[in-house]
Scaffold this motif. Sequence first.
Motif, PDB file in Angstrom:
ATOM      1  N   LEU A  16      -5.175  -1.719   2.861  1.00 23.69           N
ATOM      2  CA  LEU A  16      -4.855  -0.728   3.882  1.00 23.69           C
ATOM      3  C   LEU A  16      -3.790   0.211   3.330  1.00 23.69           C
ATOM      4  CD1 LEU A  16      -4.660  -3.125   6.976  1.00 23.69           C
ATOM      5  CD2 LEU A  16      -6.559  -1.635   6.335  1.00 23.69           C
ATOM      6  N   LEU A  17      -4.172   1.436   3.068  1.00 26.50           N
ATOM      7  CA  LEU A  17      -3.246   2.389   2.457  1.00 26.50           C
ATOM      8  C   LEU A  17      -2.072   2.728   3.358  1.00 26.50           C
ATOM      9  CD1 LEU A  17      -5.664   4.926   0.713  1.00 26.50           C
ATOM     10  CD2 LEU A  17      -4.388   3.039  -0.313  1.00 26.50           C
ATOM     11  N   GLY A  18      -2.295   2.731   4.677  1.00 28.72           N
ATOM     12  CA  GLY A  18      -1.215   3.073   5.594  1.00 28.72           C
ATOM     13  C   GLY A  18      -0.689   4.469   5.335  1.00 28.72           C
ATOM     14  N   PHE A  19       0.627   4.569   5.121  1.00 26.23           N
ATOM     15  CA  PHE A  19       1.267   5.861   4.854  1.00 26.23           C
ATOM     16  C   PHE A  19       1.758   5.930   3.408  1.00 26.23           C
ATOM     17  CE2 PHE A  19       1.535   5.142   9.379  1.00 26.23           C
ATOM     18  CZ  PHE A  19       1.186   6.376   9.910  1.00 26.23           C
ATOM     19  N   SER A  20       1.063   5.238   2.513  1.00 25.95           N
ATOM     20  CA  SER A  20       1.503   5.159   1.115  1.00 25.95           C
ATOM     21  C   SER A  20       1.442   6.496   0.389  1.00 25.95           C
ATOM     22  CB  SER A  20       0.658   4.129   0.358  1.00 25.95           C
ATOM     23  OG  SER A  20      -0.718   4.471   0.412  1.00 25.95           O
ATOM     24  N   GLU A  21       0.651   7.455   0.913  1.00 29.61           N
ATOM     25  CA  GLU A  21       0.583   8.764   0.258  1.00 29.61           C
ATOM     26  C   GLU A  21       1.829   9.601   0.507  1.00 29.61           C
ATOM     27  OE1 GLU A  21      -2.177   9.296   3.909  1.00 29.61           O
ATOM     28  OE2 GLU A  21      -1.202   7.680   2.801  1.00 29.61           O
ATOM     29  N   TYR A  22       2.748   9.065   1.338  1.00 25.99           N
ATOM     30  CA  TYR A  22       4.017   9.752   1.600  1.00 25.99           C
ATOM     31  C   TYR A  22       5.169   8.809   1.223  1.00 25.99           C
ATOM     32  CZ  TYR A  22       0.746  12.410   4.472  1.00 25.99           C
ATOM     33  OH  TYR A  22      -0.337  13.129   4.916  1.00 25.99           O
ATOM     34  N   GLU A  24       8.118   9.257   0.091  1.00 28.85           N
ATOM     35  CA  GLU A  24       9.455   9.646   0.524  1.00 28.85           C
ATOM     36  C   GLU A  24       9.701   9.344   1.994  1.00 28.85           C
ATOM     37  OE1 GLU A  24       6.665  13.013   1.383  1.00 28.85           O
ATOM     38  OE2 GLU A  24       7.017  11.575  -0.254  1.00 28.85           O
ATOM     39  N   LEU A  25       8.645   9.020   2.737  1.00 30.59           N
ATOM     40  CA  LEU A  25       8.786   8.740   4.179  1.00 30.59           C
ATOM     41  C   LEU A  25       8.735   7.249   4.494  1.00 30.59           C
ATOM     42  CD1 LEU A  25       6.500  11.518   5.750  1.00 30.59           C
ATOM     43  CD2 LEU A  25       8.999  11.524   5.524  1.00 30.59           C
ATOM     44  N   GLN A  26       8.604   6.421   3.469  1.00 28.05           N
ATOM     45  CA  GLN A  26       8.446   4.985   3.714  1.00 28.05           C
ATOM     46  C   GLN A  26       9.640   4.388   4.457  1.00 28.05           C
ATOM     47  OE1 GLN A  26       5.329   3.260   2.594  1.00 28.05           O
ATOM     48  NE2 GLN A  26       5.011   5.465   2.762  1.00 28.05           N
ATOM     49  N   VAL A  27      10.842   4.677   3.983  1.00 20.84           N
ATOM     50  CA  VAL A  27      12.047   4.127   4.632  1.00 20.84           C
ATOM     51  C   VAL A  27      12.262   4.726   6.018  1.00 20.84           C
ATOM     52  CG1 VAL A  27      14.558   3.916   4.481  1.00 20.84           C
ATOM     53  CG2 VAL A  27      13.154   3.543   2.442  1.00 20.84           C
ATOM     54  N   PRO A  28      12.214   6.064   6.180  1.00 22.47           N
ATOM     55  CA  PRO A  28      12.368   6.630   7.526  1.00 22.47           C
ATOM     56  C   PRO A  28      11.323   6.101   8.517  1.00 22.47           C
ATOM     57  CG  PRO A  28      12.603   8.354   5.891  1.00 22.47           C
ATOM     58  CD  PRO A  28      12.142   7.134   5.164  1.00 22.47           C
ATOM     59  N   LEU A  29      10.066   5.965   8.065  1.00 17.85           N
ATOM     60  CA  LEU A  29       9.028   5.444   8.948  1.00 17.85           C
ATOM     61  C   LEU A  29       9.275   3.982   9.299  1.00 17.85           C
ATOM     62  CD1 LEU A  29       5.759   7.025   7.462  1.00 17.85           C
ATOM     63  CD2 LEU A  29       6.864   7.570   9.638  1.00 17.85           C
ATOM     64  N   PHE A  30       9.756   3.213   8.320  1.00 17.90           N
ATOM     65  CA  PHE A  30      10.077   1.808   8.593  1.00 17.90           C
ATOM     66  C   PHE A  30      11.151   1.699   9.671  1.00 17.90           C
ATOM     67  CE2 PHE A  30      12.698  -1.938   7.922  1.00 17.90           C
ATOM     68  CZ  PHE A  30      11.756  -2.954   7.907  1.00 17.90           C
ATOM     69  N   LEU A  87       4.896  -0.906   4.779  1.00 18.61           N
ATOM     70  CA  LEU A  87       5.811   0.168   4.412  1.00 18.61           C
ATOM     71  C   LEU A  87       6.844  -0.266   3.365  1.00 18.61           C
ATOM     72  CD1 LEU A  87       6.466   1.738   7.933  1.00 18.61           C
ATOM     73  CD2 LEU A  87       5.255   2.824   6.035  1.00 18.61           C
ATOM     74  N   VAL A  88       7.018  -1.564   3.184  1.00 23.79           N
ATOM     75  CA  VAL A  88       8.074  -2.035   2.274  1.00 23.79           C
ATOM     76  C   VAL A  88       7.537  -2.818   1.081  1.00 23.79           C
ATOM     77  CG1 VAL A  88       9.819  -2.088   4.097  1.00 23.79           C
ATOM     78  CG2 VAL A  88       8.431  -4.114   3.675  1.00 23.79           C
ATOM     79  N   VAL A  89       6.246  -3.099   1.050  1.00 25.86           N
ATOM     80  CA  VAL A  89       5.688  -3.844  -0.081  1.00 25.86           C
ATOM     81  C   VAL A  89       4.665  -2.978  -0.804  1.00 25.86           C
ATOM     82  CG1 VAL A  89       6.042  -6.072   1.038  1.00 25.86           C
ATOM     83  CG2 VAL A  89       3.856  -4.883   1.326  1.00 25.86           C
ATOM     84  N   GLU A  90       4.488  -3.254  -2.084  1.00 26.60           N
ATOM     85  CA  GLU A  90       3.503  -2.508  -2.864  1.00 26.60           C
ATOM     86  C   GLU A  90       2.101  -3.082  -2.690  1.00 26.60           C
ATOM     87  OE1 GLU A  90       4.640  -2.232  -6.921  1.00 26.60           O
ATOM     88  OE2 GLU A  90       6.499  -1.137  -6.528  1.00 26.60           O
ATOM     89  N   ASP A  91       2.020  -4.384  -2.472  1.00 25.80           N
ATOM     90  CA  ASP A  91       0.720  -5.030  -2.290  1.00 25.80           C
ATOM     91  C   ASP A  91       0.303  -4.897  -0.822  1.00 25.80           C
ATOM     92  OD1 ASP A  91      -1.546  -6.484  -2.362  1.00 25.80           O
ATOM     93  OD2 ASP A  91      -0.595  -8.433  -2.705  1.00 25.80           O
ATOM     94  N   ARG A  92      -0.597  -3.990  -0.549  1.00 26.40           N
ATOM     95  CA  ARG A  92      -1.036  -3.730   0.824  1.00 26.40           C
ATOM     96  C   ARG A  92      -2.400  -4.366   1.109  1.00 26.40           C
ATOM     97  NH1 ARG A  92       1.714   0.827  -0.941  1.00 26.40           N
ATOM     98  NH2 ARG A  92       3.423   1.477   0.422  1.00 26.40           N
ATOM     99  N   SER A  93      -2.758  -5.341   0.321  1.00 25.88           N
ATOM    100  CA  SER A  93      -4.055  -5.990   0.506  1.00 25.88           C
ATOM    101  C   SER A  93      -3.986  -7.038   1.619  1.00 25.88           C
ATOM    102  CB  SER A  93      -4.496  -6.664  -0.797  1.00 25.88           C
ATOM    103  OG  SER A  93      -3.562  -7.666  -1.176  1.00 25.88           O
TER     104      SER A  93
END
Length: 314
Positions: A16-22, A24-30, A87-93
């Motif tokens: 699940l890609l989620g919001f990984s294409e952004y 710079e927004l990972q922390v604010p979104l979290f 939003l905080v891990v690289e493995d989104r599987s």
Amino acid sequence: MVSPHRNQSSAVVIILLGFSEYPELQVPLFLLFLSIYAVTVMGNVGMIVVIKINPKLQTPMYFFLKHLSLVDFCYSTIVVPKLLGNLVVEDRSVSIKACITQFSFGVTCVMTEMVMLAVMAYDRFVAICYPLLYTVYMSPKHCALLVSVAYSWGIVSSIVLIYSILLLSFCETKIINNFVCEYSVFLSATCSDKHFSEIMLFIFVNLGAFCTLIIILTSYLFIFVTILKMHSASGRYKAFSTCASHLTAVTIFYGTIVFLYCIPNSKNSWLLVKVASVFYLVVIPMLNPLIYSLRNKDVKETFRKIMDLKIIFH
């Protein structure tokens, strides 16, 4: 017929890609989603506690609201923690089994909420159009039966849709541009014929939405006609104010669904789809207790007393 490739499905994972294409927004979104989830939990659990301890709120309307808060709490807890994790891990599987589990609980809550909103509209219809018979039509036994119908429809819908998913085969790891395990994820990831699953989705989702919406619209049609016939302006205002919170919740819930499913399914609209999905899946469970508490003095007063007790104990 069950696919012969069923054994291969258990080893397949969905990313699940989620919001990984952004990035710079990972922390604010979290931080944003964590704050929303905290408010959702406090609001819905607080609403349940307030209704439980306040004698003035032991009415059918608040009995249904208590169950609506329970459904919203469960739904948010099913969706948001996984979203925060992505939003905080690289493995989104996520495995197919885990995805199906999340979906099964999620669809149970959504279908239950649909029916619960219709039940609450019927409650307002009886209260305003047949006030003298309200205690008869909305007796504790009848209220418990209506709530049971809501949960039963959610469970039955979940079982049928899960069965239609289990008939599918998943032959390879699939990358999905989404952040939650919804039905479209399985349809996108399958390598088998999905015609039957699409039919089941169409029947149950549309049947649930159509029937509950008809009940809601019919109830409010009779309510508005009854209110217009009232001679007292204060009586009309009081009657309408008892429906305002529920009408707001219904408008947001169904308005978001209509908006979400009217968006063209193209690459250019994926961001808009995600934003609408976040509002539908994450924000609405937070809004419902706020909507119902802001217009009710008894609820606000009980909340205030609880907070005062916390301050005293601290």
